[in-house]
Design a protein around this motif. Structure first.
Motif, PDB file in Angstrom:
ATOM      1  N   TYR A   1      -3.891   9.617  -9.669  1.00  0.00           N
ATOM      2  CA  TYR A   1      -3.083   9.516  -8.581  1.00  0.00           C
ATOM      3  C   TYR A   1      -3.255  10.641  -7.761  1.00  0.00           C
ATOM      4  O   TYR A   1      -3.612  10.684  -6.539  1.00  0.00           O
TER       5      TYR A   1
ATOM      6  N   THR B   1      -5.925   9.272  -4.837  1.00  0.00           N
ATOM      7  CA  THR B   1      -5.196   8.458  -3.944  1.00  0.00           C
ATOM      8  C   THR B   1      -5.223   8.843  -2.615  1.00  0.00           C
ATOM      9  O   THR B   1      -5.387   8.028  -1.659  1.00  0.00           O
TER      10      THR B   1
ATOM     11  N   TYR C   1      -0.372   1.797 -10.034  1.00  0.00           N
ATOM     12  CA  TYR C   1      -1.398   1.324 -10.003  1.00  0.00           C
ATOM     13  C   TYR C   1      -1.885  -0.094  -9.862  1.00  0.00           C
ATOM     14  O   TYR C   1      -2.790  -0.405  -9.499  1.00  0.00           O
TER      15      TYR C   1
ATOM     16  N   GLY D   1      -4.470  -1.737  -7.442  1.00  0.00           N
ATOM     17  CA  GLY D   1      -5.715  -2.177  -7.766  1.00  0.00           C
ATOM     18  C   GLY D   1      -5.474  -3.683  -7.317  1.00  0.00           C
ATOM     19  O   GLY D   1      -6.833  -4.380  -7.100  1.00  0.00           O
TER      20      GLY D   1
ATOM     21  N   TRP E   1      -8.419   1.239 -10.237  1.00  0.00           N
ATOM     22  CA  TRP E   1      -7.187   1.515 -10.492  1.00  0.00           C
ATOM     23  C   TRP E   1      -6.366   0.611 -11.378  1.00  0.00           C
ATOM     24  O   TRP E   1      -5.537   1.239 -12.001  1.00  0.00           O
TER      25      TRP E   1
END
Length: 429
Positions: free
Chosen positions: A240, A244, A299, A303, A391
């Protein structure tokens, strides 16, 4: 100036420095080293400098902060050096040299995370009540840093904070801003309330000199489970913090990304204020478990719904639960369990396990995993093609750690249940 306000300013500056470049550094690196082989590993290694440095933090604060010098003075010295190094970082274009420069900076910075906690603990009347309110200003500092570097208020509208600079997230200006603020903060630290070393004059062994006396906490079976799970959950956490920003930039928000990412800290402010309430109602185990499950949920959102702006924002906003329920609760639990003379070492131990060892492994895992699946992080097409695979790996890891913690953590002591537990209560069942 009242002590509380001085501590609030301390926390604001502490996290502004980190936030103004850490969220967007991946974007900067993906542009700086675009087209180079193993770019995911380069990004991973650069972020790993923070985690390598966290491994050394106990050696600095465990001895110097607990036994040699006032913590506010040590904090000032480290930030003055760190500011000079950050300016050097802004001039580097070679990946190998950048690694060593970032490592030098973080060796100065990471110990100060434990220092500001213990400076606060030493200068407030009620830790359980006052610490979350003061730590809240660190979150505000992180929010402001995101607004500054993105020149956008949560991605909703633009503000001209950096005249003549466009898309600061992809430029070295982020390091220059952090350097200037670090120097200012270093000077300010010498005006903070006196926080003398609590272990000064006590018998010294090699274990204490190295700051490893806090390892005695691991003799407590419940704390050992907490420590192991803290390490493991920070492996997916690294995904993250490092990736991210790049991901949501390419998928939805472009130059506004740092401002949008600041919504996570807005959420953090809300839940930070609620930590004392939830901790008294839920206890340590449930608080930590909810935080771990929130990481998994985030996550899975990234994803499974990479093209949905709404799902991306929801994943970012989950940060309040992810961070506060896990990290803040863990810091408070540690302070309850640790004897007074080893509290600085104990906080540094938590940093070693989380920001240190756990995220160190995580940074290399995401670098390896990104290169393994062939992720091109510099393009929207690259994330569309491989973002799902990227992810879902941390999602399953986080879920697995949450299950492990649920099954194995059974602390029945007041340290895990009572909001008014004494800090030195180490009993467990």
């Amino acid at each position: 100036m009242p002590t509380t306000i001085r501590l609030n300013i301390m926390m604001f500056l502490q996290f502004f420095i980190w936030g103004v470049f850490f969220v967007t550094m991946g974007t900067y690196l993906s542009q700086l080293f675009q087209g180079e082989a193993g770019i995911n590993s380069i990004i991973g290694s650069s972020y790993a400098t923070q985690t390598w440095a966290a491994l050394f933090a106990p050696l600095i604060v465990g001895y110097l902060g607990d036994r040699v010098m006032n913590k506010e003075r040590l904090n000032g010295i480290l930030h003055l050096i760190g500011g000079a190094v950050l300016w050097w970082v802004s001039t580097i274009t070679d990946s190998s040299m950048l690694f060593w420069a970032l490592l030098t900076f973080f060796i100065c910075y990471m110990p100060t995370l434990a220092l500001v906690n213990t400076i606060t603990f030493q200068n407030v009347a009620n830790i359980e009540r006052d610490f979350p309110k003061i730590r809240l200003w660190g979150t505000i500092g992180w929010i402001v840093s995101g607004i500054v570097i993105s020149e956008s208020v949560f991605g909703l509208f633009s503000i001209n904070i950096l005249p003549g600079i466009e898309d600061g997230a992809s430029k070295n200006v982020q390091f220059k801003i952090a350097a200037i603020v670090s120097v200012i903060y270093g000077v300010y630290s010498f005006t903070l309330p006196a926080s003398p070393p609590e272990g000064k004059g006590k018998p010294v062994s090699i274990v204490k000199v190295l700051g490893f006396d806090a390892l005695n906490l691991l003799k407590n079976p419940s704390y050992l489970v907490f420590a192991v799970c803290s390490f493991l959950i920070c492996i997916p956490l690294a995904f993250y913090y490092a990736r991210t920003g790049e991901f949501v930039r390419e998928m939805a928000f472009g130059e506004r990304t740092a401002g949008v990412m600041a919504l996570g800290q807005v959420s953090e402010i809300l839940f930070m204020a609620l930590v004392p309430f939830f901790l008294s109602k839920l206890g340590v185990k449930k608080m930590l478990l909810v935080g771990m499950l929130a990481w998994a949920a985030r996550y899975f959102l990234f994803g499974l719904f990479p093209s949905s702006s709404a799902m991306l924002v929801l994943g970012i906003v989950l940060h309040g639960i992810c961070y506060d329920f896990f990290f803040v609760t863990g810091q408070l639990y540690t302070d309850r369990v640790a004897p007074p003379e080893t509290r600085t070492s104990a906080q540094a131990l938590v940093g070693l396990l989380t920001y240190g060892a756990g995220m160190l492994v995580g940074n290399y895992v995401f670098g390896f995993w990104g290169d393994r699946i062939g992720l091109d992080p510099s393009t929207t097409e690259g994330w569309l093609a491989d973002g799902r695979q990227f992810w879902l790996l941390p999602a399953w890891i986080a879920l697995g750690v949450a299950v492990l913690f649920f099954v194995t953590f059974w602390d029945k002591s007041s340290a895990a249940h009572s909001a008014d537990a004494p800090a030195s209560d180490q009993s467990s069942s």
